[in-house]
Enzyme design. Sequence first.
Site, PDB file in Angstrom:
ATOM      1  CG  ASP A 169      42.142  39.066  26.316  1.00 36.75           C
ATOM      2  OD1 ASP A 169      41.310  38.231  26.712  1.00 36.75           O
ATOM      3  OD2 ASP A 169      43.278  39.148  26.814  1.00 36.75           O
ATOM      4  CG  ASP A 198      43.635  41.615  29.581  1.00 37.70           C
ATOM      5  OD1 ASP A 198      43.731  41.897  30.791  1.00 37.70           O
ATOM      6  OD2 ASP A 198      44.495  40.957  28.961  1.00 37.70           O
ATOM      7  CE1 TYR A 201      43.223  44.178  25.988  1.00 38.04           C
ATOM      8  CE2 TYR A 201      45.594  43.891  25.952  1.00 38.04           C
ATOM      9  CZ  TYR A 201      44.332  43.352  25.983  1.00 38.04           C
ATOM     10  OH  TYR A 201      44.166  41.996  26.014  1.00 38.04           O
ATOM     11  CG  ASN A 235      47.371  40.617  31.771  1.00 40.94           C
ATOM     12  OD1 ASN A 235      46.333  40.110  31.316  1.00 40.94           O
ATOM     13  ND2 ASN A 235      48.380  40.968  30.991  1.00 40.94           N
ATOM     14  CG  HIS A 320      42.648  37.577  32.026  1.00 43.01           C
ATOM     15  ND1 HIS A 320      41.906  38.020  30.952  1.00 43.01           N
ATOM     16  CD2 HIS A 320      43.926  37.905  31.753  1.00 43.01           C
ATOM     17  CE1 HIS A 320      42.707  38.595  30.075  1.00 43.01           C
ATOM     18  NE2 HIS A 320      43.938  38.539  30.532  1.00 43.01           N
ATOM     19  CG  HIS A 330      49.946  34.869  27.912  1.00 43.23           C
ATOM     20  ND1 HIS A 330      50.827  35.755  28.484  1.00 43.23           N
ATOM     21  CD2 HIS A 330      49.166  35.599  27.075  1.00 43.23           C
ATOM     22  CE1 HIS A 330      50.570  36.967  28.009  1.00 43.23           C
ATOM     23  NE2 HIS A 330      49.585  36.895  27.156  1.00 43.23           N
ATOM     24  CG  HIS A 357      46.357  36.006  29.680  1.00 45.12           C
ATOM     25  ND1 HIS A 357      46.702  37.334  29.798  1.00 45.12           N
ATOM     26  CD2 HIS A 357      47.416  35.293  30.171  1.00 45.12           C
ATOM     27  CE1 HIS A 357      47.919  37.422  30.330  1.00 45.12           C
ATOM     28  NE2 HIS A 357      48.371  36.206  30.560  1.00 45.12           N
ATOM     29  CB  VAL A 358      45.948  32.940  24.766  1.00 46.71           C
ATOM     30  CG1 VAL A 358      46.613  32.567  23.450  1.00 46.71           C
ATOM     31  CG2 VAL A 358      46.726  32.405  25.954  1.00 46.71           C
TER      32      VAL A 358
END
Length: 466
Positions: A169, A198, A201, A235, A320, A330, A357-358
């Site tokens: 991320d 990720d 962005y 995502n 992810h 999430h 993700h988090v």
Amino acid sequence: MGSHSFAPGSSALAVLACFLSVAVICNGGTTSPFVRKIWPSVDMPFDSDVFAAPTGHNAPQQVHITQGDHVGKGVIVSWVTPHEPGSNKVHYWSEKTGRKKHSENTVVKTYKYYNYTSGYIHHCTIKDLEPDTKYHYVVGSGHVRRQFWFVTPPEVGPDVPYTFGLIGDLGQTLDSNVTLTHYQQNPYNPKSVLFVGDLSYADDHPLHNNLRWDSWGRFVERSVAYQHWIWVSGNHEIDYCPEIGEYTPFKPYLHRYEIPYRESNSTSPLWYSIKRASAYIIVLSSYSAYAIYTPQYVWLQEELPKVNRSETPWLIVLMHTPLYNSYNYHYMEGESMRVVFEPWLVQYKVDVVFAGHVHAYERSERISNVAYNITNGLATPVSDPNAPVYITIGDGGNIEGLAKNMTEPQPEYSAFREASFGHAIFDIKNRTHAYYSWNRNNDGIATEADSLWFRNRYWDPVKESS
Ligand SMILES: *[C@@H]1O[C@H](CO)[C@@H](O)[C@H](O)[C@H]1NC(C)=O
Ligand SMILES: *[C@@H]1O[C@H](CO)[C@@H](O)[C@H](O)[C@H]1NC(C)=O
Ligand SMILES: *[C@@H]1O[C@H](CO)[C@@H](O)[C@H](O)[C@H]1NC(C)=O
Ligand SMILES: *[C@@H]1O[C@H](CO)[C@@H](O)[C@H](O)[C@H]1NC(C)=O
Ligand SMILES: *[C@@H]1O[C@H](CO)[C@@H](O)[C@H](O)[C@H]1NC(C)=O
Ligand SMILES: *[C@@H]1O[C@H](CO)[C@@H](O)[C@H](O)[C@H]1NC(C)=O
Ligand SMILES: *[C@@H]1O[C@H](CO)[C@@H](O)[C@H](O)[C@H]1NC(C)=O
Ligand SMILES: [Fe+2]
């Protein structure tokens, strides 16, 4: 949001819980009091030094490499030329022999996204390299030649030491830049990055401004042109936006990042496997179908029995969305995949599952929750020596900021959690031992905010303690 906010209540609670309960229940679960980030959550401006394009007309930019075959003797070299296709060739030579070779096994792609048109995205696959060898390579031609180097991984084998980095991320904020800088300065000298999804962005900008995909490519070039990064889709790679006529999921990501998925008999670049040194790495897609009968399910079912722990003792799974996550961000998003895949992760004694993700950090105990069926009510994770450790490392530092809101009290399965940005390393020593360590951005690179000696689940399944 405050840059040095503090959550004393939760840590006090955790400490109190430790005193009040027997050690077995407490399990050392810690909520770190640090809740820290340095900068506001905004992307670095386009004119930042990290985004500078190389000089010269049509000079190759966004150079990146990844593993190009199943065992690490191949490399995929990718780059973008902004104005015209330019040269397809990658010139390369090993430091051992100096013998010059070149490859034109190159695919050139372009794509449009709303009113954005990409540059010429080149992917050159080079095979049959010597193991554990430094190679120099050149992309571009004439006055815009650019030279880089990489080191191939050692030959696959059970006691081959190897150090992976872990980043997730990442995005392109000032925090992202600190994460990448710390990663590059990591004293364990990690050799390649397991990137848990990720990337840029870009989709957080109006019209998914794809110029942010380009700027991200230039930002991370300083590492990924020299080291293989192993990609996982998140995502923020989906870029599905029917409002502006963009109906093809993963379009920018799949044009820009070439994955050696056919080498593991996968039918999609979103899930695949590689061997690297003493590790077998399985990449899964949280945003593709995974229920029974789907291509990903069938592939994983056939894939897991192929892993030979006498050859690759360390079985690492990347995805992810975390399957275990005690943050309020999430929360339980990974639950449906957990229900489908967790029994296999336990059956095949996966050593560790890394997810992102988090936007925070968390490490679990070895637990499983596979006993549950709809009639027995056994819906509580239990200690399980065959289960993986689940690590959330979505703390690269992106435009969306830090996930600070945790479920309380901290669940017993959660060994350590902290809302700070950072990265980690997984340092395999031999078939039984690997050293894992997490670095938070706010402290010096030598400070280990969390660490654990991993013991291999197949060869040495004793209980670890941090
Ligand atoms: C795309 O459209 C947006 C919004 O109308 C505009 O701001 C931007 O300049 C356009 N980009 C290109 C490359 O035309
Ligand atoms: C990003 O980090 C690098 C390495 O520390 C530094 O040289 C550069 O100036 C930083 N850029 C920004 C915009 O902070
Ligand atoms: C892929 O399938 C082919 C044909 O069945 C087989 O020979 C090969 O070993 C498989 N590769 C992997 C990495 O499983
Ligand atoms: C597993 O790997 C070992 C070591 O490379 C090898 O000797 C053995 O034949 C392999 N087993 C299978 C079933 O392929
Ligand atoms: C559910 O679990 C109970 C208790 O372990 C067991 O008796 C029952 O057979 C299980 N049901 C199914 C459908 O597996
Ligand atoms: C934290 O998340 C919970 C559950 O979503 C919510 O009820 C609560 O208001 C949140 N707390 C803060 C401070 O945002
Ligand atoms: C494996 O590595 C660990 C940690 O460095 C070491 O203590 C152990 O002796 C090694 N095992 C073997 C068989 O070399
Ligand atoms: Fe995500």
